[in-house]
Motif scaffolding. Structure first.
Motif, PDB file in Angstrom:
ATOM      1  N   HIS A 382      24.322 -51.518  13.669  1.00 18.30           N
ATOM      2  CA  HIS A 382      24.638 -52.556  14.651  1.00 18.30           C
ATOM      3  C   HIS A 382      24.142 -52.164  16.044  1.00 18.30           C
ATOM      4  O   HIS A 382      24.484 -52.840  17.020  1.00 18.30           O
ATOM      5  N   GLN A 383      23.408 -51.088  16.166  1.00 17.30           N
ATOM      6  CA  GLN A 383      22.801 -50.688  17.429  1.00 17.30           C
ATOM      7  C   GLN A 383      21.643 -49.760  17.126  1.00 17.30           C
ATOM      8  O   GLN A 383      21.439 -49.342  15.981  1.00 17.30           O
ATOM      9  N   LEU A 384      20.864 -49.445  18.149  1.00 20.56           N
ATOM     10  CA  LEU A 384      19.771 -48.490  17.999  1.00 20.56           C
ATOM     11  C   LEU A 384      19.887 -47.432  19.085  1.00 20.56           C
ATOM     12  O   LEU A 384      20.744 -47.510  19.963  1.00 20.56           O
ATOM     13  N   SER A 385      19.012 -46.443  19.005  1.00 22.80           N
ATOM     14  CA  SER A 385      18.871 -45.460  20.070  1.00 22.80           C
ATOM     15  C   SER A 385      17.398 -45.113  20.185  1.00 22.80           C
ATOM     16  O   SER A 385      16.612 -45.370  19.250  1.00 22.80           O
ATOM     17  N   GLY A 393       6.451 -35.680  22.826  1.00 21.97           N
ATOM     18  CA  GLY A 393       6.341 -36.341  24.111  1.00 21.97           C
ATOM     19  C   GLY A 393       6.419 -37.850  24.042  1.00 21.97           C
ATOM     20  O   GLY A 393       6.446 -38.507  25.086  1.00 21.97           O
ATOM     21  N   ARG A 394       6.461 -38.415  22.833  1.00 17.36           N
ATOM     22  CA  ARG A 394       6.515 -39.863  22.661  1.00 17.36           C
ATOM     23  C   ARG A 394       7.817 -40.226  21.940  1.00 17.36           C
ATOM     24  O   ARG A 394       8.270 -39.496  21.069  1.00 17.36           O
ATOM     25  N   ASP A 395       8.350 -41.372  22.286  1.00 23.44           N
ATOM     26  CA  ASP A 395       9.664 -41.754  21.783  1.00 23.44           C
ATOM     27  C   ASP A 395       9.621 -42.310  20.369  1.00 23.44           C
ATOM     28  O   ASP A 395       8.653 -42.964  19.970  1.00 23.44           O
ATOM     29  N   GLU A 396      10.710 -42.071  19.667  1.00 22.90           N
ATOM     30  CA  GLU A 396      10.977 -42.716  18.388  1.00 22.90           C
ATOM     31  C   GLU A 396      12.152 -43.676  18.547  1.00 22.90           C
ATOM     32  O   GLU A 396      12.954 -43.545  19.482  1.00 22.90           O
ATOM     33  N   VAL A 397      12.257 -44.621  17.613  1.00 18.40           N
ATOM     34  CA  VAL A 397      13.371 -45.566  17.583  1.00 18.40           C
ATOM     35  C   VAL A 397      14.277 -45.167  16.428  1.00 18.40           C
ATOM     36  O   VAL A 397      13.847 -45.174  15.266  1.00 18.40           O
ATOM     37  N   ILE A 398      15.508 -44.787  16.755  1.00 19.15           N
ATOM     38  CA  ILE A 398      16.478 -44.433  15.719  1.00 19.15           C
ATOM     39  C   ILE A 398      17.268 -45.694  15.423  1.00 19.15           C
ATOM     40  O   ILE A 398      18.028 -46.184  16.267  1.00 19.15           O
ATOM     41  N   TYR A 399      17.062 -46.238  14.248  1.00 14.65           N
ATOM     42  CA  TYR A 399      17.549 -47.569  13.873  1.00 14.65           C
ATOM     43  C   TYR A 399      18.598 -47.412  12.784  1.00 14.65           C
ATOM     44  O   TYR A 399      18.424 -47.852  11.646  1.00 14.65           O
ATOM     45  N   GLY A 400      19.672 -46.707  13.128  1.00 13.60           N
ATOM     46  CA  GLY A 400      20.719 -46.463  12.141  1.00 13.60           C
ATOM     47  C   GLY A 400      20.395 -45.262  11.282  1.00 13.60           C
ATOM     48  O   GLY A 400      20.205 -44.151  11.779  1.00 13.60           O
ATOM     49  N   SER A 401      20.295 -45.477   9.977  1.00 12.14           N
ATOM     50  CA  SER A 401      20.025 -44.380   9.053  1.00 12.14           C
ATOM     51  C   SER A 401      18.540 -44.187   8.812  1.00 12.14           C
ATOM     52  O   SER A 401      18.123 -43.700   7.753  1.00 12.14           O
TER      53      SER A 401
END
Length: 631
Positions: A382-385, A393-401
């Motif tokens: 229900h949320q991301l980080s 140096g580059r971002d990832e999207v943590i989309y739950g599991s």
């Protein structure tokens, strides 16, 4: 400190009033902020604090003035926090880097908070004659005009807003922008073709084109009215469904009839019509660029049938397809991109967008339904980080599991399934890199795990707790100095755990909701609704620090603030709450001095992006890229 702390580098930041291009720190675009000087009444006199910037020279010294006369010299190792015992309600404060001219003067906040008057919308009426009003809901901040001060962006929630599982008309969602002086800059009316509820409208406030001023981006539709009064799409269209029912194959959002049939009402649902993503000018609310939302409900048509929707998303009445998430990520390591997701229960899709030179261009689209991505199905939250979890140096999207790499490809899937809460930070300073703590509700997928701590780089399970039912809430913050790292606990389990998963005797705080840095030490305090408490680890109790009268929290049982973030003063976080009548937003800042000298949290990459996604669905508190706790 361990972890991925943003290097504090001198960056040649231009004066905020002249900002035409965003400065950089450690190669990343950051905001050119002013000192954020603030004064509030304290037990004795006034507490005065200001920002230490990531661009400040190491060992920068400051001079604090009261009524034009210097009252404190702050050395290069001391905190940007001064208790002025001789201060009064009529005192006026200025601050300057030693040897430079001080900035603008500020007065102490009467009553200990800053009141931002709100222009509450008038009541409206649904097509079937129901009258509804508005309440102030989630908020965000951004420097909309490039002067170094944050403005507040506020979402107005209709009193008949609904979760996706429920049918019915919901009213229109409105977005306002206000200065800290209380001036309303603009209002965007998302219109009748955007439904209202916790999962529909996520608005990102960020300087995405690097011109030193923040833009605002969100999903729009036919009839959205921008801040200048201009419509997006065809304002004559009304895509809301009328009163009728459809047979459904499952019980999610459905009613069982006497004959055993399962049906869902489509009344008020929006399951057809064009969908857009729009970037708005932060100064005026004017629509700058609009593109079709990706992915659409159905790639074949703007008016999919129930069967087509069910085939694509798992149901045909918008319970799964109309759940949205959003964030901001530095996918190239230097400049921010917009990230907008759709779906997480079964099919999860995430699109990345760049806004450059006045054009909105899609960078990539991840789809768990694409061949080869099968293991990512059903792994959303229900949320991301957003964080650089693999250290490139580059971002990832943590989309739950699961996590999506900066290039739009799946990085890992833990297979633990959907959950309602997660936290990403350096939670265990003895373990390399970042960790992710979350709770889970699908016992089949999770293997009867209620909560788990993962390696955020690989998704490997570091430890977990057992459960036989949905664990709805959970949190990981440092509240006990006797144990290294963050402590973690969940709503339906009795134990408090250390960062290694070992039980700490004595139970845990009553709520597993938000955290906030409020008093003077590095431990985080507990925020639940409008209450800030301190965990007494010796006696297993909480001490009340703040419960402001006349304020409310948002979103029902979620009990979250409009916003909690380091938006003024030193590194401690401000608490932003609506008044009970939604006539004003109140900003509370700590009256407690500190001896900790810390760069503003808003110049940390994970924290600043966490503040950007604070209005996303079931948001959790922002975290840092490094371990910040008891030493």
């Amino acid at each position: 400190m361990r972890g991925m702390m943003l290097a504090v580098l001198a960056a040649g930041v231009a004066g905020p009033a002249l900002a035409q291009q965003a400065p950089t720190l450690a190669g990343r675009q950051v905001e050119a902020l002013d000192r954020g000087l603030v004064a509030v009444p304290a037990a004795e006199g006034n507490h005065v604090s200001w920002r230490l910037l990531g661009s400040d020279a190491k060992g920068a010294r400051f001079t604090l003035y009261r009524d034009g006369k210097p009252i404190a010299e702050v050395s290069g190792t001391e905190a940007t926090s001064v208790l002025d015992k001789a201060g009064s309600a009529t005192s006026r404060y200025t601050v300057a880097v030693a040897g430079e001219k001080p900035g603008a003067a500020v007065a102490p906040w009467a009553g200990g908070y800053l009141a931002i008057p709100l222009d509450k919308p008038a009541d409206r009426i649904t097509p079937d004659g129901e009258t509804y009003g508005y309440t102030a809901n989630d908020a965000s901040v951004g420097d909309l005009d490039g002067d170094g001060r944050y403005e507040l962006i506020v979402k107005w929630y209709p009193t008949i807003a609904k979760d996706n599982a429920f049918s019915g008309y919901t009213g229109e969602t409105l977005i306002d922008a206000y200065t800290l002086d209380g001036k309303r800059l603009w209002r965007i009316d998302l219109g009748r073709n955007i439904r209202s509820g916790a999962h529909y409208t996520q608005f990102m406030v960020y300087d995405v084109d690097g011109d030193g001023r923040a833009e605002v981006a969100m999903k729009t539709a036919d009839g959205t009215i921008d801040g200048t009064g201009k419509a997006i799409g065809d304002a004559s269209k009304d895509w809301r469904s009328g009163e009728h029912q459809v047979d459904v194959p499952d019980r999610t959002g459905s009613t069982v009839l006497p004959d055993g049939r399962k049906v869902a009402s489509l009344k008020g649902r929006i399951l057809a019509g064009p969908e857009y993503l729009t970037v708005f000018d932060g100064r005026t609310g004017r629509a700058l660029a609009t593109q079709p939302y990706a992915p659409p409900r159905d790639p074949r048509t703007d008016t999919p049938t129930y069967e087509q929707m069910a085939e694509t998303w798992g149901d045909g009445y918008g319970n799964r397809s109309e759940r949205y998430l959003a964030g901001v990520a530095y996918l190239d390591g230097h400049r921010p991109s917009l990230v907008f997701g759709r779906g997480y229960y079964a099919r999860s899709t995430i699109a990345a967008w760049d806004y450059r030179g006045g054009k909105l261009v899609r960078r990539w689209l991840f789809d768990s339904a694409a061949p080869g991505n099968e293991k990512f199905a059903g792994q959303g939250n229900h949320q991301l980080s957003v964080a650089d979890v693999d250290g490139d140096g580059r971002d990832e999207v943590i989309y739950g599991s699961m996590a999506i790499d900066d290039d739009g490809k799946g990085l890992w899937s833990s297979g633990l399934g959907h959950g309602d809460a997660m936290h990403v930070s350096d939670l265990d300073p003895d373990h390399p890199g970042l960790e992710k703590f979350g709770v889970h509700e699908n016992m089949r997928m999770s293997g009867n795990r209620g909560a788990a701590m993962l390696d955020a780089r690989t998704g490997a399970i570091l430890w977990s707790t057992p459960a036989d039912r949905d664990t709805g809430r959970g949190i990981a913050i440092d509240i006990d100095p006797r144990h290294p790292g963050a402590e973690a606990w969940a709503s339906n389990a009795p134990d408090l755990y250390d960062a290694k998963g070992q039980v700490i005797p004595g139970g845990h705080p009553r709520a597993a909701n938000f955290g906030i840095w409020w008093d003077g030490d590095r431990l985080r305090e507990l925020l639940d609704g409008n209450r800030i408490t301190k965990w007494d680890w010796t006696n297993g109790t909480e001490t009340l620090l703040l419960e402001p009268a006349g304020t409310i929290s948002n979103n029902g049982t979620k009990r979250n603030p409009a916003l909690s973030a380091d938006i003024l003063g030193d590194w401690r976080e401000e608490l932003v709450l609506p008044s009970a009548d939604s006539r004003e937003l109140r900003i509370y800042t700590t009256p407690i001095p500190t001896t900790e000298r810390v760069v503003t949290l808003m110049h940390d990459p994970v924290y600043r992006l966490g503040v950007a996604w604070q209005n996303t669905a079931y948001n959790q508190p922002p975290h840092l890229s490094y371990f910040f706790g008891a030493r």
